[in-house]
Motif scaffolding. Structure first.
Motif, PDB file in Angstrom:
ATOM      1  N   LYS A 616       0.825  -1.204   0.000  1.00 47.95           N
ATOM      2  CA  LYS A 616       0.000   0.000   0.000  1.00 47.95           C
ATOM      3  C   LYS A 616       0.862   1.258   0.000  1.00 47.95           C
ATOM      4  O   LYS A 616       0.594   2.215  -0.730  1.00 47.95           O
ATOM      5  CB  LYS A 616      -0.919  -0.015   1.223  1.00 47.95           C
ATOM      6  CG  LYS A 616      -1.835   1.179   1.318  1.00 47.95           C
ATOM      7  CD  LYS A 616      -2.743   1.076   2.539  1.00 47.95           C
ATOM      8  CE  LYS A 616      -3.650   2.289   2.622  1.00 47.95           C
ATOM      9  NZ  LYS A 616      -4.542   2.222   3.818  1.00 47.95           N
ATOM     10  N   MET A 617       1.925   1.263   0.805  1.00 50.37           N
ATOM     11  CA  MET A 617       2.754   2.456   0.913  1.00 50.37           C
ATOM     12  C   MET A 617       3.681   2.623  -0.284  1.00 50.37           C
ATOM     13  O   MET A 617       4.025   3.745  -0.670  1.00 50.37           O
ATOM     14  CB  MET A 617       3.567   2.399   2.210  1.00 50.37           C
ATOM     15  CG  MET A 617       4.297   3.689   2.537  1.00 50.37           C
ATOM     16  SD  MET A 617       4.777   3.801   4.267  1.00 50.37           S
ATOM     17  CE  MET A 617       3.187   4.079   5.050  1.00 50.37           C
ATOM     18  N   THR A 625       1.011  13.131  -8.053  1.00 46.97           N
ATOM     19  CA  THR A 625       2.011  14.024  -7.494  1.00 46.97           C
ATOM     20  C   THR A 625       1.996  13.931  -5.989  1.00 46.97           C
ATOM     21  O   THR A 625       0.940  14.046  -5.364  1.00 46.97           O
ATOM     22  CB  THR A 625       1.727  15.492  -7.919  1.00 46.97           C
ATOM     23  OG1 THR A 625       1.702  15.533  -9.334  1.00 46.97           O
ATOM     24  CG2 THR A 625       2.790  16.427  -7.358  1.00 46.97           C
ATOM     25  N   PRO A 626       3.119  13.659  -5.332  1.00 38.09           N
ATOM     26  CA  PRO A 626       3.138  13.536  -3.882  1.00 38.09           C
ATOM     27  C   PRO A 626       2.604  14.788  -3.215  1.00 38.09           C
ATOM     28  O   PRO A 626       2.865  15.907  -3.638  1.00 38.09           O
ATOM     29  CB  PRO A 626       4.613  13.325  -3.558  1.00 38.09           C
ATOM     30  CG  PRO A 626       5.200  12.770  -4.814  1.00 38.09           C
ATOM     31  CD  PRO A 626       4.443  13.417  -5.927  1.00 38.09           C
ATOM     32  N   SER A 627       1.826  14.602  -2.185  1.00 33.72           N
ATOM     33  CA  SER A 627       1.280  15.709  -1.405  1.00 33.72           C
ATOM     34  C   SER A 627       1.465  15.380   0.065  1.00 33.72           C
ATOM     35  O   SER A 627       2.060  14.387   0.425  1.00 33.72           O
ATOM     36  CB  SER A 627      -0.220  15.885  -1.727  1.00 33.72           C
ATOM     37  OG  SER A 627      -0.940  14.740  -1.327  1.00 33.72           O
ATOM     38  N   ASP A 628       0.904  16.223   0.909  1.00 31.14           N
ATOM     39  CA  ASP A 628       1.024  15.974   2.340  1.00 31.14           C
ATOM     40  C   ASP A 628       0.327  14.682   2.742  1.00 31.14           C
ATOM     41  O   ASP A 628       0.683  14.055   3.733  1.00 31.14           O
ATOM     42  CB  ASP A 628       0.416  17.146   3.126  1.00 31.14           C
ATOM     43  CG  ASP A 628       1.248  18.397   2.949  1.00 31.14           C
ATOM     44  OD1 ASP A 628       2.426  18.265   2.571  1.00 31.14           O
ATOM     45  OD2 ASP A 628       0.720  19.501   3.178  1.00 31.14           O
ATOM     46  N   ALA A 629      -0.674  14.298   1.962  1.00 32.96           N
ATOM     47  CA  ALA A 629      -1.436  13.093   2.287  1.00 32.96           C
ATOM     48  C   ALA A 629      -0.791  11.851   1.700  1.00 32.96           C
ATOM     49  O   ALA A 629      -1.210  10.746   2.002  1.00 32.96           O
ATOM     50  CB  ALA A 629      -2.878  13.230   1.778  1.00 32.96           C
ATOM     51  N   VAL A 632       5.859   9.102   0.616  1.00 33.72           N
ATOM     52  CA  VAL A 632       6.796   8.369  -0.232  1.00 33.72           C
ATOM     53  C   VAL A 632       7.920   7.870   0.652  1.00 33.72           C
ATOM     54  O   VAL A 632       8.562   8.648   1.364  1.00 33.72           O
ATOM     55  CB  VAL A 632       7.350   9.271  -1.354  1.00 33.72           C
ATOM     56  CG1 VAL A 632       8.398   8.510  -2.167  1.00 33.72           C
ATOM     57  CG2 VAL A 632       6.219   9.763  -2.248  1.00 33.72           C
ATOM     58  N   LEU A 633       8.138   6.571   0.623  1.00 29.42           N
ATOM     59  CA  LEU A 633       9.205   5.999   1.429  1.00 29.42           C
ATOM     60  C   LEU A 633      10.557   6.524   0.983  1.00 29.42           C
ATOM     61  O   LEU A 633      10.896   6.465  -0.202  1.00 29.42           O
ATOM     62  CB  LEU A 633       9.179   4.468   1.321  1.00 29.42           C
ATOM     63  CG  LEU A 633       8.025   3.749   2.020  1.00 29.42           C
ATOM     64  CD1 LEU A 633       8.043   2.270   1.649  1.00 29.42           C
ATOM     65  CD2 LEU A 633       8.106   3.926   3.523  1.00 29.42           C
ATOM     66  N   VAL A 730      10.988  -8.702  -4.058  1.00 26.59           N
ATOM     67  CA  VAL A 730      10.656  -7.582  -3.177  1.00 26.59           C
ATOM     68  C   VAL A 730      11.773  -6.544  -3.175  1.00 26.59           C
ATOM     69  O   VAL A 730      11.506  -5.330  -3.186  1.00 26.59           O
ATOM     70  CB  VAL A 730      10.387  -8.098  -1.743  1.00 26.59           C
ATOM     71  CG1 VAL A 730      10.214  -6.937  -0.773  1.00 26.59           C
ATOM     72  CG2 VAL A 730       9.156  -8.996  -1.709  1.00 26.59           C
ATOM     73  N   LEU A 731      13.035  -6.980  -3.178  1.00 24.60           N
ATOM     74  CA  LEU A 731      14.155  -6.037  -3.220  1.00 24.60           C
ATOM     75  C   LEU A 731      14.095  -5.159  -4.468  1.00 24.60           C
ATOM     76  O   LEU A 731      14.290  -3.937  -4.402  1.00 24.60           O
ATOM     77  CB  LEU A 731      15.485  -6.785  -3.175  1.00 24.60           C
ATOM     78  CG  LEU A 731      15.998  -7.284  -1.816  1.00 24.60           C
ATOM     79  CD1 LEU A 731      17.407  -7.845  -1.972  1.00 24.60           C
ATOM     80  CD2 LEU A 731      15.998  -6.158  -0.796  1.00 24.60           C
ATOM     81  N   LEU A 732      13.861  -5.788  -5.619  1.00 28.92           N
ATOM     82  CA  LEU A 732      13.784  -5.005  -6.867  1.00 28.92           C
ATOM     83  C   LEU A 732      12.652  -3.993  -6.798  1.00 28.92           C
ATOM     84  O   LEU A 732      12.786  -2.853  -7.267  1.00 28.92           O
ATOM     85  CB  LEU A 732      13.594  -5.941  -8.060  1.00 28.92           C
ATOM     86  CG  LEU A 732      14.789  -6.830  -8.424  1.00 28.92           C
ATOM     87  CD1 LEU A 732      14.449  -7.677  -9.642  1.00 28.92           C
ATOM     88  CD2 LEU A 732      16.039  -5.995  -8.694  1.00 28.92           C
ATOM     89  N   GLU A 733      11.522  -4.399  -6.206  1.00 32.79           N
ATOM     90  CA  GLU A 733      10.379  -3.478  -6.121  1.00 32.79           C
ATOM     91  C   GLU A 733      10.650  -2.351  -5.128  1.00 32.79           C
ATOM     92  O   GLU A 733      10.162  -1.230  -5.310  1.00 32.79           O
ATOM     93  CB  GLU A 733       9.132  -4.266  -5.738  1.00 32.79           C
ATOM     94  CG  GLU A 733       8.708  -5.232  -6.850  1.00 32.79           C
ATOM     95  CD  GLU A 733       7.490  -6.064  -6.497  1.00 32.79           C
ATOM     96  OE1 GLU A 733       6.843  -6.581  -7.431  1.00 32.79           O
ATOM     97  OE2 GLU A 733       7.167  -6.208  -5.296  1.00 32.79           O
ATOM     98  N   LEU A 734      11.426  -2.629  -4.080  1.00 37.14           N
ATOM     99  CA  LEU A 734      11.811  -1.552  -3.172  1.00 37.14           C
ATOM    100  C   LEU A 734      12.692  -0.531  -3.864  1.00 37.14           C
ATOM    101  O   LEU A 734      12.584   0.678  -3.624  1.00 37.14           O
ATOM    102  CB  LEU A 734      12.556  -2.143  -1.961  1.00 37.14           C
ATOM    103  CG  LEU A 734      11.713  -2.692  -0.812  1.00 37.14           C
ATOM    104  CD1 LEU A 734      12.584  -3.469   0.170  1.00 37.14           C
ATOM    105  CD2 LEU A 734      10.986  -1.566  -0.080  1.00 37.14           C
ATOM    106  N   VAL A 735      13.591  -1.007  -4.707  1.00 36.61           N
ATOM    107  CA  VAL A 735      14.484  -0.093  -5.427  1.00 36.61           C
ATOM    108  C   VAL A 735      13.713   0.708  -6.461  1.00 36.61           C
ATOM    109  O   VAL A 735      13.825   1.939  -6.530  1.00 36.61           O
ATOM    110  CB  VAL A 735      15.625  -0.884  -6.098  1.00 36.61           C
ATOM    111  CG1 VAL A 735      16.435   0.022  -7.023  1.00 36.61           C
ATOM    112  CG2 VAL A 735      16.530  -1.506  -5.043  1.00 36.61           C
ATOM    113  N   LYS A 736      12.927   0.056  -7.278  1.00 34.89           N
ATOM    114  CA  LYS A 736      12.250   0.690  -8.405  1.00 34.89           C
ATOM    115  C   LYS A 736      10.958   1.389  -8.006  1.00 34.89           C
ATOM    116  O   LYS A 736      10.531   2.336  -8.670  1.00 34.89           O
ATOM    117  CB  LYS A 736      11.968  -0.368  -9.482  1.00 34.89           C
ATOM    118  CG  LYS A 736      11.444   0.187 -10.797  1.00 34.89           C
ATOM    119  CD  LYS A 736      12.503   0.965 -11.543  1.00 34.89           C
ATOM    120  CE  LYS A 736      12.029   1.364 -12.945  1.00 34.89           C
ATOM    121  NZ  LYS A 736      13.004   2.244 -13.626  1.00 34.89           N
ATOM    122  N   GLY A 737      10.319   0.893  -6.910  1.00 32.95           N
ATOM    123  CA  GLY A 737       9.052   1.494  -6.517  1.00 32.95           C
ATOM    124  C   GLY A 737       7.908   1.082  -7.405  1.00 32.95           C
ATOM    125  O   GLY A 737       6.833   1.690  -7.358  1.00 32.95           O
TER     126      GLY A 737
END
Length: 828
Positions: A616-617, A625-629, A632-633, A730-737
């Motif tokens: 989810k995160m 576009t990132p906002s206050d709500a 982004v890790l 999971v590692l690849l997805e953490l890097v690439k998002g």
């Protein structure tokens, strides 16, 4: 046979090796000092004569308790434990004599107080372990040397010589296999009549089973309503109690030079042990029960304890085991009880189910006794004795059978229910001189094969067999008795192993040792779960195995409540999850608080993790576009998540007492707490892996598409390397998002994930001279270039190695963890 049993009963085993009494062992713990769990092998208290030690006791490589044990026994024998149902972690736990309060305090890795001695007078100067095995706090100042607190006041399962036993104290058995750190079902204490008694209580059934509940206090040679309510074991091996309960050790003549202990074992038997100083082994010198079948709850509901002369359990006719690994859970009927249908009776000669009578044993002829049971819906069976005593039974519990036991139990079953008529014929019988003799000798260990024990019974309609000889009904039982003896002889060498006949044993003196950590779940009713979840209104997640709701318990704890789907499939999954949960304890694994198994409902209650899943995160609203709500890790958070997940998997694969494979590792099953610390959840697909790597059941498990290792679709056995593969994704997805199935490789979007293309592309990029550019191209653009290059490069290399098609080339999680930790150190 008796020799084998004697040898098996002579030693109470805690199998973990005893740390050497090193120079660092302490004579006392001064105020303000502490013992660290990391130094458990060298830093502990010892009694002046070296008989006892006290410190951190290693239940498993990562689970510890604070205990007192015999240091001179060949295998450590724990006699006292602080908070026995609440172990601590192998890192960060401390036992300290608090400088401010003067109390002994046990804290866990996170600083949580697990236990304290409750002493707060403020003048304790030191903690010492006496030669009696008593851990004491001694006062300072004017009260120097005075005992202000002692462990003897709060016994666990053992009473030592000189330790007074009063009305305010109880011995409580350990929980047996799978629940060794949880409280057992048996306890020793003074009853309401002031008689020293043994109690059984499994939260559904409870009773006193010692002294003999059939007898009154006069027949049991006890006094009632005594006002002293005290008992004590002296150094000579004599036990005396204010209600006249008393016994002596068989080796009383040996005098007070023998070390002894009185222990309420996990099987419910109270035993007095003497230590052989020459060999360091324990010998049973007195026990409350020569026939363990008379101990209540040994075989659970709807089961019978056979004694011939070794004990074993068998389901009552028409019943099947509720749990193949735990006889205390008893058996379940294979038929439906319906008061409106016709019924018939099944005779069980020389059998008794103690207690739970619907009447007081009226004198009635057989036909009238049978009629009353037939017309009483709550009557499931009745016992009819030769003196015409009739006992209607509402529950089949505390079942036992052996030759000479008076009376026959008649079970009520549907008239159309087909009873098994099979019997395993090991012996041939013939009549001789009005009795039964055996034609052949009992087979030796070499001649008996593994076989399923079936109980042979007879059926009839109630009164037709009145007056007939009981011998026809005894054939099956007498045969079964000798069959059990043959099986016990044949398999005595491994009877107490994890594959033993009586598993987990509540009938034997020997404990297998701390093989598992606590399985002490809170049992919730369905109505409690409904109240906690406000009638299942707040859904926080769902998956193939069930829906997860947010709930608040009565103690205000916020929990996650997972309701499993599909009763037929969820029962197996429920048992699987419970089996796994009972074996894990780690900061990167979700803690389970309890469960509900009521009717068709199968529900798990776990700690609520504030920030939801990594999926989810990491993936939700990615293109916005990132906002206050929108959070982004950051890179450091992602690296710490990768590290935490590696720690959790390494624990599951190598540090548990049995290997555990998750089998469905993906971002949805990684939860993030308020500090974004990862916690692995959802063990619905996890299975235990034998240390030899063999487990046929694993071939039927499947993970989630996109995270499944190639061997899932091949005929190769499944090992922990499937989790390594999923971790690489999971590692690849953490890097690439981005989910790997949505990556664009060579200008093509992989709508149907092909990991081989991803791995090939990364390898090609990493082999170029401009590796820094390569790593930057593979990073999540939302990080805006803010990341640690060395850590990112290491994560990509680890991911590629984890995604090798040949599982033999993949690293194990321990080496992955070491690599990540070394990179973390270099970045500091």
């Amino acid at each position: 046979m008796s020799t084998t049993c004697t040898l098996l009963l002579t030693t109470l085993v805690f199998l973990l090796p005893l740390p050497p009494l090193a120079v660092a062992a302490r004579a006392s713990l001064p105020r303000g000092a502490a013992i660290a769990v990391e130094d458990y092998a060298t830093d502990f208290l010892v009694s002046p004569d070296g008989t006892f030690a006290c410190g951190f006791y290693n239940v498993s490589p990562t689970v510890f308790s604070v205990s007192v044990w015999f240091a001179r026994a060949a295998a450590r024998t724990v006699v006292w434990t602080a908070a026995p149902a609440r172990p601590v972690h192998s890192t960060g736990a401390r036992l300290s004599l608090d400088r401010r309060s003067g109390a002994l305090v046990l804290t866990d890795f996170d600083g949580t107080v697990v236990w304290n001695s409750t002493y707060v007078a403020g003048d304790a100067a030191r903690a010492r372990l006496l030669d009696t095995g008593n851990l004491v706090l001694e006062g300072g100042g004017n009260g120097a040397g005075e005992t202000v607190w002692q462990s003897f006041d709060s016994p666990t399962d053992t009473l030592l010589p000189g330790q007074r036993f009063t009305a305010a104290r109880h011995l409580v058995s350990r929980g047996g296999r799978g629940r060794l750190l949880a409280a057992g079902y048996y306890s020793l204490g003074f009853s309401d009549y002031a008689m020293l008694s043994l109690f059984y209580d499994n939260h559904n059934f409870s009773s006193i089973y010692w002294p003999n509940p059939y007898n009154n206090y006069v027949a049991n040679k006890r006094k009632i309503y005594n006002f002293t309510r005290e008992a004590e074991l002296d150094a000579l091996g004599q036990f005396i109690s204010s209600d006249d309960a008393g016994f002596v050790a068989a080796d009383l003549a040996a005098g007070d030079g023998v070390r002894r202990r009185l222990t309420l074992d996990a099987d419910g038997d109270l035993r007095l042990y003497s230590l052989d100083a020459a060999t360091g082994t324990w010998t049973v010198t007195w026990m409350a029960f020569a026939n363990p079948c008379t101990i209540h709850g040994v075989c659970g509901a709807n089961a019978v304890c056979l004694y011939g002369p070794s004990p074993a359990c068998v389901c009552a006719p028409g019943h099947e085991r509720a749990d193949a690994g735990d006889w205390t859970k008893g058996c379940l009927p294979a038929f439906r009880r319906d008061c409106s249908g016709k019924t018939k009776l099944v005779a069980l000669p020389h059998t008794d189910f103690w207690g739970y009578d619907l009447n007081d044993g009226e004198i009635l002829p057989f036909r009238e006794c049978a009629r009353r049971c037939h017309v009483t819906c709550s009557c499931v069976a009745f016992q009819h004795k030769q003196n015409m005593e009739c006992y209607l039974k509402s529950v089949l519990f505390n079942g036992r059978t052996f030759p000479g036991l008076p009376g026959t139990v008649y079970m009520k079953v549907p008239a159309d229910f087909a009873m098994p008529d099979e019997l395993l014929h090991v012996h041939q019988w013939r009549t001789h001189g009005g009795g039964l003799v055996i034609d052949e000798d009992i087979p030796t260990c070499d001649s008996v094969a593994d076989a399923e024990l079936l109980l042979n019974v007879s059926t009839h309609d109630g009164g037709r067999d009145v007056g007939k000889a009981v011998w026809p009904y005894m054939y099956g039982f007498l045969s079964a008795l000798l069959i059990v003896e043959a099986v016990v002889i044949a398999f005595g060498c491994w009877l107490f192993s994890s594959r033993g006949l009586f598993r987990p044993s509540r009938v034997w003196a020997i404990e297998e040792g701390y093989k598992l950590i606590t399985n002490n779940f809170q049992r919730y009713t369905y109505s409690e779960i409904k109240r906690a979840t406000n009638n299942f209104t707040d859904v926080i997640g769902s998956g193939g195995s069930g829906v997860v709701y947010k709930g608040i318990l009565e103690d205000d704890r916020v929990v996650a409540v997972k309701v499993l789907r599909n009763v037929l499939q969820s029962e197996q999954e429920f048992q699987s999850e419970l089996s796994v949960i009972g074996r894990i304890y780690h900061m990167n694994l979700v803690r389970m608080w309890g469960c509900c198994s009521e009717g068709k409902h199968r529900i798990l209650v776990s700690e609520h993790i504030e920030n939801g899943s990594l999926a989810k995160m990491l993936f939700d609203d990615r293109e916005e576009t990132p906002s206050d709500a929108t959070v982004v890790l950051g890179w450091n958070q992602r690296f710490q998540i990768a590290l935490g997940v590696a720690k959790g998997l390494a624990y599951l694969h190598t540090e548990c007492l049995e290997w555990i494979i998750h089998c469905d590792m993906k971002p949805e099953n990684i939860l993030l707490d308020k500090d974004l610390e990862p916690k692995i959840t959802d063990f619905g697909l996890a299975k235990l892996l034998n240390r030899d790597g063999s487990d046929a059941n694993l071939s039927r498990i499947r993970g989630t598409r996109g995270y499944m290792a190639p061997e899932w679709v091949s005929s190769l056995p499944i090992t922990e390397k499937v989790d390594v593969y999923s971790y690489g994704v999971v590692l690849l997805e953490l890097v690439k998002g981005v989910r790997i199935s949505e990556w664009v490789i060579y200008g093509v979007k992989l709508a149907d994930m092909d990991t081989r293309m991803v791995v090939k592309a990364i390898r090609e990029k990493m082999e170029t001279s401009d590796q820094e550019r390569c790593v930057k191209d593979l990073m999540d653009h939302r990080l805006n270039g803010e990341f640690n290059h060395a850590q990112a490069k290491a994560m990509l290399k680890i991911a590629v190695s984890c995604l090798e098609e040949d599982r033999g080339k993949r690293p194990n999680m321990s080496s992955v963890l070491q690599t990540l930790m070394s990179v973390e150190e270099e970045a500091r």
